[in-house]
Design an enzyme around this catalytic site. Sequence first.
Site: not given
Ligand SMILES: O=C(O)C[C@H](Nc1ncnc2c1ncn2[C@@H]1O[C@H](COP(=O)(O)O)[C@@H](O)[C@H]1O)C(=O)O
Length: 460
Positions: A121, A169, A245, A293-294, A338
């Site tokens: 993701s 100052h 990641q 001012s009001s 996130s």
């Molecule tokens: O490719 C992957 O997804 C890998 C996975 N890591 C993740 N990477 C990115 N997003 C993920 C991850 N995990 C969850 N979610 C989803 O992120 C969202 C979090 O929601 P919020 O706190 O509202 O930002 C919310 O939509 C979550 O479902 C892992 O296990 O390493």
Amino acid sequence: MSHLPVQVLSPLDGRYRSAVSDLGEYLSEAGLNRARVRVEVEWLITLTDRSLFGSAPLTAEQKLDLRALVTNFGQAEIDELAELEATTRHDVKAVEYLVRRRLGTLGLADISELTHFAATSEDINNLSYALTVRDAVQTVWLPKLRLVIDALRSRALEFRADAMLARTHGQPATPTTMGKELAVFVYRLERIVAQIDAGDYLGKFSGATGTFAAHVAADPSVDWPAVSREFVEGLGLGWNPLTTQIESHDWQAELYSRASHANRILHNLATDIWTYISIGYFRQIPQAGATGSSTMPHKINPIRFENAEANLELSCAILDSLAATLVTSRLQRDLTDSTTQRNIGVGFGHSLLALDNILRGLGEIDIDRALLERDLDSNWEILGEAIQTVIRAEVSAGRSSIEDPYALLKELTRGKRITSADLAAFVSALDIGPAAKTRLLHLTPAGYVGLADSLIDFLR
Ligand SMILES: O=C(O)C[C@H](Nc1ncnc2c1ncn2[C@@H]1O[C@H](COP(=O)(O)O)[C@@H](O)[C@H]1O)C(=O)O
């Protein structure tokens, strides 16, 4: 039960919406999801262009159709994503499913398994944030900041020769010009803009732990780092080859720190202008129909600069927090970024709103030259610095034998009010050369501004 219709919590989405809505194009949830669709689509095109995994390059028309998913992204997609995410509980997976559905509609179901191929993701997210943040900064926030700088520069030039009592100052001090004081802010802001312009927007695309493991497992013969680099750079971003990641977010920390620094300079400007207004150096131009001012009908309040001050503080709080926290992610990732990155638009939104107010405010003030002159003429003691410095130069050149000129002027001026006549009598009696004496006798507080008028030419 309340009868209120649904209300937004953030004033940025309420009363200030019109001033900041341009940012929503990029830094809203919809803007992010549209960018995610773009990244997924471009990755599909990258894979098929290379005929990987039995695919064939898409025709120009098929590519147009795919890219139209991005340009046509609208309410239908927003609604569909909400429905998909209600099931997946994963926002990026929902985007992948949306793209797969569209591939079916477009007759491209045969490449649907290449959607989100080998991607984690964050591969999609980090590129989407880099694209949306870059576009928001370059097309909305920076242009507004440049408008403020331009307006400030033109007012600095307008006031370049307007001598003004300085107040180190808060106390009367060696005079300056209003133009030079405003030019200082232009110079400072231009430095920050140059730093922001030179900043990176980096992206990674290397799988679940940044190793290309899934890619290599699927086809070890491909130079995946090269494909990744071409892909990321093809989106107009810098390539980050070495990550966990997640993209490490250092470029974001740098950007938000600089934006926050720009905010603080603007905050200094807003409070200085507020102070000049409060002592009457700037007059506020009455706006037809507006109320100060009001209850006190005479008032015009400096609300533009006060609103800016408050919004800059809020913006700094958010941008500083992002800069401080985004650089840490436990082990190969935690998900805090996130959640925090969803507030990037709020950080820039408060700053944009402040810029809007400063810009309007700068157009609603005028200088009170008569007051500036009166104030200078009431503070002849500030010439004590000039006199003691000239005497020291004369002693040094052998044209005077006065002992401890600083103490002499301190005795005359410290904590006292001195008139021009007092000073003229004092200077006339000094044992210094005739040229220096004439120079001092001609000196006035308004004329004691050094090179303030020409220093403004150091602005680019
Ligand atoms: O490719 C992957 O997804 C890998 C996975 N890591 C993740 N990477 C990115 N997003 C993920 C991850 N995990 C969850 N979610 C989803 O992120 C969202 C979090 O929601 P919020 O706190 O509202 O930002 C919310 O939509 C979550 O479902 C892992 O296990 O390493």
